[in-house]
Design an enzyme around this catalytic site. Structure first.
Site, mmCIF file in Angstrom:
data_model
loop_
_atom_site.group_PDB
_atom_site.id
_atom_site.type_symbol
_atom_site.label_atom_id
_atom_site.label_comp_id
_atom_site.label_asym_id
_atom_site.label_seq_id
_atom_site.Cartn_x
_atom_site.Cartn_y
_atom_site.Cartn_z
ATOM 1 N N LYS A 113 0.839 -1.207 0.000
ATOM 2 C CA LYS A 113 0.000 0.000 0.000
ATOM 3 C C LYS A 113 0.872 1.254 0.000
ATOM 4 O O LYS A 113 0.581 2.224 -0.672
ATOM 5 C CB LYS A 113 -0.928 0.003 1.220
ATOM 6 C CG LYS A 113 -2.001 -1.067 1.126
ATOM 7 C CD LYS A 113 -3.258 -0.673 1.879
ATOM 8 C CE LYS A 113 -4.461 -1.426 1.397
ATOM 9 N NZ LYS A 113 -4.772 -2.672 2.006
ATOM 10 N N LYS A 195 -3.085 -11.575 -7.849
ATOM 11 C CA LYS A 195 -4.043 -12.383 -7.085
ATOM 12 C C LYS A 195 -5.493 -12.071 -7.482
ATOM 13 O O LYS A 195 -5.816 -10.918 -7.725
ATOM 14 C CB LYS A 195 -3.824 -12.032 -5.601
ATOM 15 C CG LYS A 195 -4.550 -12.888 -4.606
ATOM 16 C CD LYS A 195 -4.312 -12.378 -3.177
ATOM 17 C CE LYS A 195 -5.397 -11.429 -2.757
ATOM 18 N NZ LYS A 195 -5.634 -11.322 -1.303
ATOM 19 N N LYS A 198 -11.231 -9.678 -4.141
ATOM 20 C CA LYS A 198 -12.579 -9.123 -4.144
ATOM 21 C C LYS A 198 -12.564 -7.623 -4.372
ATOM 22 O O LYS A 198 -13.570 -7.047 -4.730
ATOM 23 C CB LYS A 198 -13.367 -9.509 -2.899
ATOM 24 C CG LYS A 198 -12.729 -9.338 -1.549
ATOM 25 C CD LYS A 198 -13.777 -9.684 -0.492
ATOM 26 C CE LYS A 198 -13.331 -10.549 0.645
ATOM 27 N NZ LYS A 198 -12.498 -9.917 1.647
HETATM 28 P P1 AMP Z 1 -9.787 -11.975 1.426
HETATM 29 O O1 AMP Z 1 -10.827 -12.436 0.461
HETATM 30 O O2 AMP Z 1 -8.646 -11.249 0.772
HETATM 31 O O3 AMP Z 1 -10.343 -11.258 2.622
HETATM 32 O O4 AMP Z 1 -9.133 -13.279 2.004
HETATM 33 C C1 AMP Z 1 -9.882 -14.241 2.709
HETATM 34 C C2 AMP Z 1 -9.144 -15.545 2.782
HETATM 35 O O5 AMP Z 1 -9.071 -16.117 1.478
HETATM 36 C C3 AMP Z 1 -7.691 -15.438 3.267
HETATM 37 O O6 AMP Z 1 -7.389 -16.619 3.970
HETATM 38 C C4 AMP Z 1 -6.917 -15.363 2.000
HETATM 39 O O7 AMP Z 1 -5.602 -15.837 2.153
HETATM 40 C C5 AMP Z 1 -7.737 -16.259 1.078
HETATM 41 N N1 AMP Z 1 -7.656 -15.793 -0.314
HETATM 42 C C6 AMP Z 1 -8.094 -14.596 -0.783
HETATM 43 N N2 AMP Z 1 -7.862 -14.489 -2.105
HETATM 44 C C7 AMP Z 1 -7.257 -15.646 -2.475
HETATM 45 C C8 AMP Z 1 -6.769 -16.142 -3.702
HETATM 46 N N3 AMP Z 1 -6.821 -15.426 -4.814
HETATM 47 N N4 AMP Z 1 -6.222 -17.384 -3.722
HETATM 48 C C9 AMP Z 1 -6.169 -18.119 -2.600
HETATM 49 N N5 AMP Z 1 -6.604 -17.705 -1.405
HETATM 50 C C10 AMP Z 1 -7.143 -16.486 -1.323
#
Ligand code: AMP
Ligand code: TRP
Length: 332
Positions: A113, A195, A198
């Site tokens: 960031k 990655k 969301k």
């Molecule tokens: P987030 O959606 O970024 O709040 O992440 C929620 C959980 O999902 C965390 O454990 C992240 O490490 C996992 N996560 C989020 N995006 C990914 C992705 N593209 N691939 C694998 N794991 C993910």
């Protein structure tokens, strides 16, 4: 303590993606039979970015419905909303006094960031990993199932626990991260170097749990590939195809060799159709069930109310132990 414990959470800052499902929730479902699991909607982490209040409330409830629809049993697991259990914030302040500035400066999520030149960074973004450590340590958790991007935060949590235990004697269980072998970092469909997220600016890059079959098919068909015309796992030369293989493997349970064999000489069109079909069938029951659960507001309230009560009961002994060790005068 006889029963092994799990803690994990997701912040309600956007609609859940296939990445968060494969990287985290899918494993939560598998682990619920062996452990006492706390699965949290971490709304206090969400306010490190600015949210419209109505949207935050809606997303928190939708995420709760999606947890349950994904197969998490609300009786067997403790499913709740972070801000309902004030012990998280209390322990977070304390652990902040046992976290080093140098450690927080090294956290890649924060560093990214800063390096992107984002302005007006608030202190919450900086101390975010301390609150995450409090989430985990409050419950004496053994295991933390997360995607690859969160591993560094879990390692910091371990360091904080070790430091505290070193000063005051055994207080916190030192947790282990649990990162899946396949699918720990699902990539964006439009930019397979980054990655799937969301909060991506390009919604075509992410598949959302609530996407319709038609939307899923369109997104997969438009996914970036290459000119090799072979379905082989090679993240250097074929990042887009490798990402689709990872998704297909997670959805079907097939190994990479089996997938390569299956699409030998068939071209990317056929492969993409199969990937889309597998994802549609993977997400269909979750989407349908989520809609059903979301319509039953009383059921949702019951889940998060009883979840918060059970979580607070488990949190209290840890917090009591901590304040005693620190030298705070016990409450009268
Ligand atoms: P987030 O959606 O970024 O709040 O992440 C929620 C959980 O999902 C965390 O454990 C992240 O490490 C996992 N996560 C989020 N995006 C990914 C992705 N593209 N691939 C694998 N794991 C993910
Ligand atoms: N930081 C995690 C994420 O962005 C969410 C989170 C907050 C979390 N507290 C946690 C994950 C504790 C695991 C354990 O995805």
């Amino acid at each position: 303590m006889s029963e092994k414990r799990i803690f994990s959470g997701i912040k309600p800052t956007g609609d859940l993606t296939l990445g968060s499902y494969i990287g985290a929730i899918k494993n939560w479902v598998e682990l619920q039979n062996e452990y006492l699991c706390l699965y949290c909607i971490v709304d206090m982490h969400a306010i490190t970015i600015r949210n419209d209040p109505e949207t935050l409330r809606r997303r928190s409830l939708e995420q709760l419905a999606q947890y349950v629809a994904s197969g998490l049993d609300p009786e067997r697991n403790i499913i709740y909303i972070q801000s309902h259990v004030p012990q998280h914030a209390e322990l977070s302040w304390i652990l902040g006094c046992y976290s080093m500035l140098g450690e927080l400066n090294r956290m890649t999520q924060y560093k990214d960031k800063v390096s992107k030149g984002e302005e007006n960074l608030n202190a919450g973004i900086y101390t975010y990993p301390v609150l995450m450590a409090a989430d985990i340590l409050l419950y004496q958790s053994d295991l933390v199932p997360v995607g690859e991007d969160q591993k560094q935060h879990v390692e910091l949590c371990r360091d904080i626990a070790i430091r505290f235990n070193h000063v005051y004697g055994e207080t916190f269980k030192v947790p282990e991260p649990f990162v899946p072998k396949v699918g720990a970092r699902i990539k964006s469909l439009t930019d397979p170097e980054s990655k799937m997220s969301k909060s991506d600016d390009d919604p075509q890059g992410s598949i959302f749990i609530m996407d319709s079959p038609d939307q899923i098919l369109k997104k997969v068909k438009r996914a970036v590939t290459d000119m090799e015309n072979r379905v082989t796992f090679d993240t250097e030369k074929q990042p887009g195809i490798s990402n689709l293989m990872t998704i297909y493997s997670s959805a079907t349970g097939k190994d990479f060799d089996v997938i390569t064999e299956e699409f030998e000489g068939k071209g990317y069109g056929a492969f993409k159709n199969a990937v889309a079909e597998a994802v549609i069938e993977l997400l269909r029951p979750i989407r349908e069930k989520s809609e059903e659960i979301l319509a039953d507001r009383a059921y949702l309230t019951e889940i998060y109310t009883s979840g918060a009560k059970r979580a607070a009961e488990l949190a209290e002994p840890t917090l009591k132990l901590v304040v005693e060790k620190l030298g705070f005068v016990p409450r009268g």
